[in-house]
Design a protein around this motif. Sequence first.
Motif, PDB file in Angstrom:
ATOM      1  N   THR A 459     -13.590  12.829  -1.845  1.00  0.00           N
ATOM      2  CA  THR A 459     -12.371  12.176  -2.330  1.00  0.00           C
ATOM      3  C   THR A 459     -11.457  11.804  -1.175  1.00  0.00           C
ATOM      4  O   THR A 459     -11.233  12.598  -0.262  1.00  0.00           O
ATOM      5  CB  THR A 459     -11.619  13.101  -3.304  1.00  0.00           C
ATOM      6  OG1 THR A 459     -12.468  13.433  -4.390  1.00  0.00           O
ATOM      7  CG2 THR A 459     -10.365  12.413  -3.835  1.00  0.00           C
ATOM      8  N   SER A 460     -10.909  10.582  -1.243  1.00  0.00           N
ATOM      9  CA  SER A 460      -9.909  10.105  -0.277  1.00  0.00           C
ATOM     10  C   SER A 460      -8.652   9.751  -1.048  1.00  0.00           C
ATOM     11  O   SER A 460      -8.717   9.049  -2.063  1.00  0.00           O
ATOM     12  CB  SER A 460     -10.431   8.883   0.475  1.00  0.00           C
ATOM     13  OG  SER A 460      -9.436   8.366   1.334  1.00  0.00           O
ATOM     14  N   SER A 461      -7.499  10.262  -0.586  1.00  0.00           N
ATOM     15  CA  SER A 461      -6.231  10.042  -1.282  1.00  0.00           C
ATOM     16  C   SER A 461      -5.245   9.374  -0.330  1.00  0.00           C
ATOM     17  O   SER A 461      -5.199   9.701   0.860  1.00  0.00           O
ATOM     18  CB  SER A 461      -5.636  11.371  -1.774  1.00  0.00           C
ATOM     19  OG  SER A 461      -6.603  12.117  -2.498  1.00  0.00           O
ATOM     20  N   ALA A 462      -4.453   8.445  -0.870  1.00  0.00           N
ATOM     21  CA  ALA A 462      -3.468   7.733  -0.038  1.00  0.00           C
ATOM     22  C   ALA A 462      -2.241   7.443  -0.882  1.00  0.00           C
ATOM     23  O   ALA A 462      -2.325   7.286  -2.099  1.00  0.00           O
ATOM     24  CB  ALA A 462      -4.060   6.438   0.507  1.00  0.00           C
ATOM     25  N   ASP A 466       6.384   1.362  -2.304  1.00  0.00           N
ATOM     26  CA  ASP A 466       7.027   0.140  -2.759  1.00  0.00           C
ATOM     27  C   ASP A 466       7.488  -0.684  -1.559  1.00  0.00           C
ATOM     28  O   ASP A 466       7.164  -0.363  -0.404  1.00  0.00           O
ATOM     29  CB  ASP A 466       8.192   0.453  -3.705  1.00  0.00           C
ATOM     30  CG  ASP A 466       9.249   1.334  -3.052  1.00  0.00           C
ATOM     31  OD1 ASP A 466       9.236   1.452  -1.795  1.00  0.00           O
ATOM     32  OD2 ASP A 466      10.097   1.896  -3.776  1.00  0.00           O
ATOM     33  N   ASP A 467       8.253  -1.743  -1.832  1.00  0.00           N
ATOM     34  CA  ASP A 467       8.696  -2.637  -0.758  1.00  0.00           C
ATOM     35  C   ASP A 467       9.600  -1.939   0.245  1.00  0.00           C
ATOM     36  O   ASP A 467       9.713  -2.366   1.400  1.00  0.00           O
ATOM     37  CB  ASP A 467       9.429  -3.849  -1.342  1.00  0.00           C
ATOM     38  CG  ASP A 467       8.513  -4.724  -2.187  1.00  0.00           C
ATOM     39  OD1 ASP A 467       7.290  -4.623  -1.985  1.00  0.00           O
ATOM     40  OD2 ASP A 467       9.023  -5.476  -3.039  1.00  0.00           O
ATOM     41  N   GLU A 468      10.263  -0.867  -0.186  1.00  0.00           N
ATOM     42  CA  GLU A 468      11.163  -0.143   0.706  1.00  0.00           C
ATOM     43  C   GLU A 468      10.467   1.001   1.431  1.00  0.00           C
ATOM     44  O   GLU A 468      11.100   1.756   2.147  1.00  0.00           O
ATOM     45  CB  GLU A 468      12.339   0.399  -0.104  1.00  0.00           C
ATOM     46  CG  GLU A 468      13.176  -0.703  -0.766  1.00  0.00           C
ATOM     47  CD  GLU A 468      14.301  -0.125  -1.604  1.00  0.00           C
ATOM     48  OE1 GLU A 468      14.342   1.125  -1.744  1.00  0.00           O
ATOM     49  OE2 GLU A 468      15.120  -0.901  -2.115  1.00  0.00           O
ATOM     50  N   GLY A 469       9.155   1.137   1.211  1.00  0.00           N
ATOM     51  CA  GLY A 469       8.416   2.196   1.878  1.00  0.00           C
ATOM     52  C   GLY A 469       8.471   3.527   1.162  1.00  0.00           C
ATOM     53  O   GLY A 469       7.938   4.520   1.666  1.00  0.00           O
ATOM     54  N   LYS A 470       9.060   3.572  -0.011  1.00  0.00           N
ATOM     55  CA  LYS A 470       9.160   4.823  -0.761  1.00  0.00           C
ATOM     56  C   LYS A 470       7.848   5.089  -1.489  1.00  0.00           C
ATOM     57  O   LYS A 470       7.237   4.182  -2.055  1.00  0.00           O
ATOM     58  CB  LYS A 470      10.313   4.728  -1.759  1.00  0.00           C
ATOM     59  CG  LYS A 470      10.521   5.984  -2.577  1.00  0.00           C
ATOM     60  CD  LYS A 470      11.675   5.794  -3.552  1.00  0.00           C
ATOM     61  CE  LYS A 470      11.862   7.034  -4.418  1.00  0.00           C
ATOM     62  NZ  LYS A 470      12.974   6.846  -5.390  1.00  0.00           N
ATOM     63  N   THR A 471       7.396   6.339  -1.462  1.00  0.00           N
ATOM     64  CA  THR A 471       6.159   6.721  -2.149  1.00  0.00           C
ATOM     65  C   THR A 471       6.402   6.756  -3.647  1.00  0.00           C
ATOM     66  O   THR A 471       7.213   7.540  -4.142  1.00  0.00           O
ATOM     67  CB  THR A 471       5.663   8.088  -1.663  1.00  0.00           C
ATOM     68  OG1 THR A 471       5.430   8.031  -0.251  1.00  0.00           O
ATOM     69  CG2 THR A 471       4.375   8.472  -2.371  1.00  0.00           C
ATOM     70  N   VAL A 472       5.713   5.891  -4.382  1.00  0.00           N
ATOM     71  CA  VAL A 472       5.894   5.799  -5.835  1.00  0.00           C
ATOM     72  C   VAL A 472       4.657   6.264  -6.590  1.00  0.00           C
ATOM     73  O   VAL A 472       4.628   6.214  -7.819  1.00  0.00           O
ATOM     74  CB  VAL A 472       6.227   4.357  -6.239  1.00  0.00           C
ATOM     75  CG1 VAL A 472       7.565   3.935  -5.670  1.00  0.00           C
ATOM     76  CG2 VAL A 472       5.132   3.394  -5.807  1.00  0.00           C
ATOM     77  N   GLY A 473       3.638   6.706  -5.870  1.00  0.00           N
ATOM     78  CA  GLY A 473       2.438   7.183  -6.536  1.00  0.00           C
ATOM     79  C   GLY A 473       1.342   7.465  -5.532  1.00  0.00           C
ATOM     80  O   GLY A 473       1.541   7.408  -4.315  1.00  0.00           O
ATOM     81  N   VAL A 474       0.169   7.787  -6.062  1.00  0.00           N
ATOM     82  CA  VAL A 474      -0.986   8.125  -5.225  1.00  0.00           C
ATOM     83  C   VAL A 474      -2.209   7.430  -5.806  1.00  0.00           C
ATOM     84  O   VAL A 474      -2.371   7.364  -7.031  1.00  0.00           O
ATOM     85  CB  VAL A 474      -1.218   9.654  -5.176  1.00  0.00           C
ATOM     86  CG1 VAL A 474      -2.430   9.976  -4.309  1.00  0.00           C
ATOM     87  CG2 VAL A 474       0.019  10.365  -4.649  1.00  0.00           C
ATOM     88  N   VAL A 475      -3.064   6.902  -4.940  1.00  0.00           N
ATOM     89  CA  VAL A 475      -4.353   6.365  -5.367  1.00  0.00           C
ATOM     90  C   VAL A 475      -5.441   7.242  -4.766  1.00  0.00           C
ATOM     91  O   VAL A 475      -5.381   7.610  -3.584  1.00  0.00           O
ATOM     92  CB  VAL A 475      -4.523   4.890  -4.944  1.00  0.00           C
ATOM     93  CG1 VAL A 475      -4.452   4.720  -3.446  1.00  0.00           C
ATOM     94  CG2 VAL A 475      -5.836   4.341  -5.480  1.00  0.00           C
ATOM     95  N   LEU A 476      -6.408   7.610  -5.599  1.00  0.00           N
ATOM     96  CA  LEU A 476      -7.485   8.505  -5.176  1.00  0.00           C
ATOM     97  C   LEU A 476      -8.823   7.820  -5.451  1.00  0.00           C
ATOM     98  O   LEU A 476      -9.063   7.335  -6.566  1.00  0.00           O
ATOM     99  CB  LEU A 476      -7.436   9.840  -5.919  1.00  0.00           C
ATOM    100  CG  LEU A 476      -6.121  10.627  -5.794  1.00  0.00           C
ATOM    101  CD1 LEU A 476      -5.272  10.388  -7.032  1.00  0.00           C
ATOM    102  CD2 LEU A 476      -6.401  12.118  -5.622  1.00  0.00           C
TER     103      LEU A 476
END
Length: 867
Positions: A459-462, A466-476
């Motif tokens: 598994t690879s997670s990143a 958003d446009d402001e660089g704020k983490t709004v979620g994770v894709v795995l």
Amino acid sequence: MAVTKAANIRTRILVVEDEPIVALDLQLRLQRMGYDVPVAVASGEEALAAAQDTPPDLVLMDINLEGQMDGIEAADRLAQHHVPVVYLTAYSNDRTLERAKITEPYGYLLKPFEERELQTTIEVAIYKHHAQEALRLAHDQLEMRVAERTAELRLANESLQLEIDERGRRDARRLALARVREQIWRMQARADLRSVAESVWESLEGLGIPFAHCGINVVEPGSVRLGSAGPGPDSGSERLEPEMVVRSYDRKRQGSWRDLTNEDPEAAAVVLGMWQAGKVVYRSDLTATDLAGDPLGEAARLRQEYGNTRSVLDVPFSHGTLAINSAEPGAFSGDDIIILQELAEALSEGFHRLDDLQQLAAERERLAVTLRSIGDSVVATDSEGRIVLMNPVAESLSGWTQGEAEGRSFAEVFRIVDERSRQIRDSPVDHVLNTGATVNLDLHTVLVARDGSEQPVSTSSAPIRDDEGKTVGVVLVSRDVGVQRRMEEEVLKSEKLESLGVLAGGIAHDFNNILTTIVGYLSLARIDIDPASELYENLSEVESAADRATDLTHQLLAFAKGGAPIRKAASIADIIRDSATFTMRGSNVRCDFRLDGQLWPAEVDRGQISQVIQNLVLNADQAMPTGGRMDVWAENLVVDASNGLPLSPGRYIRITVKDQGVGIGEEDVARIFDPYFTTKDTGSGLGLATAYAIARNHEGHITVASEPGKGTRFDVYLPATTAQVEQDTADARPPTYGEGRILVLDDEDSIRRLADDLLSRLGYEAECVADGSHALAAYVRARHEGRAFDAVLMDLTVPGGMGGRETVARILEVDPDACTIVCSGYSDDPVMAEYADYGFRGVVAKPYDIGELSRVLARVLSTRPNS
């Protein structure tokens, strides 16, 4: 003195008396009292004339006057002008007095009268008249104020009513527009415009707009046409331009669209022009348009289409025009135009939204296709670690559907444990959300699915930002490394078989040459021996042993490197049923077939695939020594990229052999296809290895699943074909005799002697050589001597010399019509399977007997020109 208090003016009195003496006396008396008596008259007519010239303040009127108008009538006429009258009378009857009362006099004086009485009566009358005048004036003023107020109220009511009516019209317009907007916002496709059009028609009717017909014309891109690039650097070149198509949906044709572009190109051009101009077009009187000139003949077309049409209103919107017409000239007002513009604006919003929906649907479809196309599991979460998206691979791995998993935490749906320690691993989602850094889980990670099954994953997670660089979620992204491990095992197994195949191929080649001599001479000897003799039976036993040796050779050849099967399109169902039925003769195991009635054909080597079926069926039979049931299935199968098998995507036939026997232990399953490995007391250990190699050489695959005590299942995958099934024409007829000269090429001396003997017995004259160079020289020499060979039988492989593949090419250069036959028991090339592609006209596999050789020769020689 009798004067008015307001202006210090004397009271003017008019005396009306027909007796001159009495009139003069009365005038003088009144003047002495201070009244202004300018004149005394003797008749009613004179009284009216005098009052008209100089209105008096009071009239002393004799009731009985000479002439046509008496005093009462004159008083009545004066009363109409608000002139007060006091009657003078000496005598009058009751009827006259009743008439006098009707005139409502201000007093009565009976002749003769005293001055005091006269003055009192006059003053009272004057006072009464002033009071009544004041009252009348006040009444008139009141009535005037009431009338004015009434007028004001009427104006206010009218203004209020106008405002109410206008508000009602605005509300009606707003409701109509809302009704249309509601239908527009329900649009999901162009086909939904019907309900929108109906709501527009109903709204226009409800608003009282006097239209006869209403239509919505939609302009949309059609086919692409070529256009000139125009002046500039690309001048003279052509560019692609979308051709705009106009489709109409009007009230006259409810329920159907009209293609104006094809049915009425001129009308389509008018609509397209108005749409491109983007301005409201109102033809208030088409008659005037006709008179002014109508180059496109629009007025005539409209009348032909809709009947008597005088006025037409077209309002453009983003994707077309909204049009209404009427039989009356100037039918539409400015408010009507505003309403049509509002409806057109709503249509623009709806079509823009529809375009957005279509683009969104296309984006979603592209995303869905992309996610479905990805062979790995893809999961996305929100900023709190809750799942918002899963692709089908993720659903399959976890056992959860997206609908079930959505909103749940990642750790709840995807339980990840360490493969070695069996400890639950920390959630990669929490780590990414806390640190913002990517996380990679190594290959020793196991995903525990919803049903408890386990699958090794990487598994690879990143983070998703958003446009402001704020983490709004994770894709795995998780990959099923179990497939990778199985593929690696298959590669190792293939490499192992390949290395062994090199050795097996060499052994099989030499052994085949020996068997060729044995089988050939056996078949030759049996021709000369009486079938009823003991020697014939002995030779039959020898031939049976040779056949078993041949089978062993074929098993060795099956996994020899490069040993291509000789394929023909065949019915797999027939091969399965014939092979299994033959193998199961005399067995106490029942064989149940379930073969798809529409089973696809396959291009296979019938003998090799029959050998695979026989090996699998025999193993299943031996696994149930006390009897039982065996299932033999065959079905069509489409394999995709995510199948987890070492197969290319495409159409396959899956053959399943399943038993209810003792099963195979887990430690033995991994070695079941290894050469010379066996779990039985007797057996060579080549059966399953051969089956595996045959499946591989057919671009197929074979798998096994077993559990001790519950039986074993083998699945064989073979590529399907669309080629026509070739019927097997082999038979057991006696040898076919012939005549002609045959050139034989073989590096083995014993096989050359055998070929010479067999060909001589069949009626042919044979000449044998050891390599290709000698064969080519002999062939050329024979042609020059006029003793050309009728056919050439050549071995494919000649160690240290020119073999059949090169020799046939050289011979065909000399004689393009040469009849050549390839013969071999082992080859590194696919020549035996595709012999015609290399110039050969026939093929004979070693070891061959006299019957097979005779039939191949007869068939090939029949193809010679002028044969």
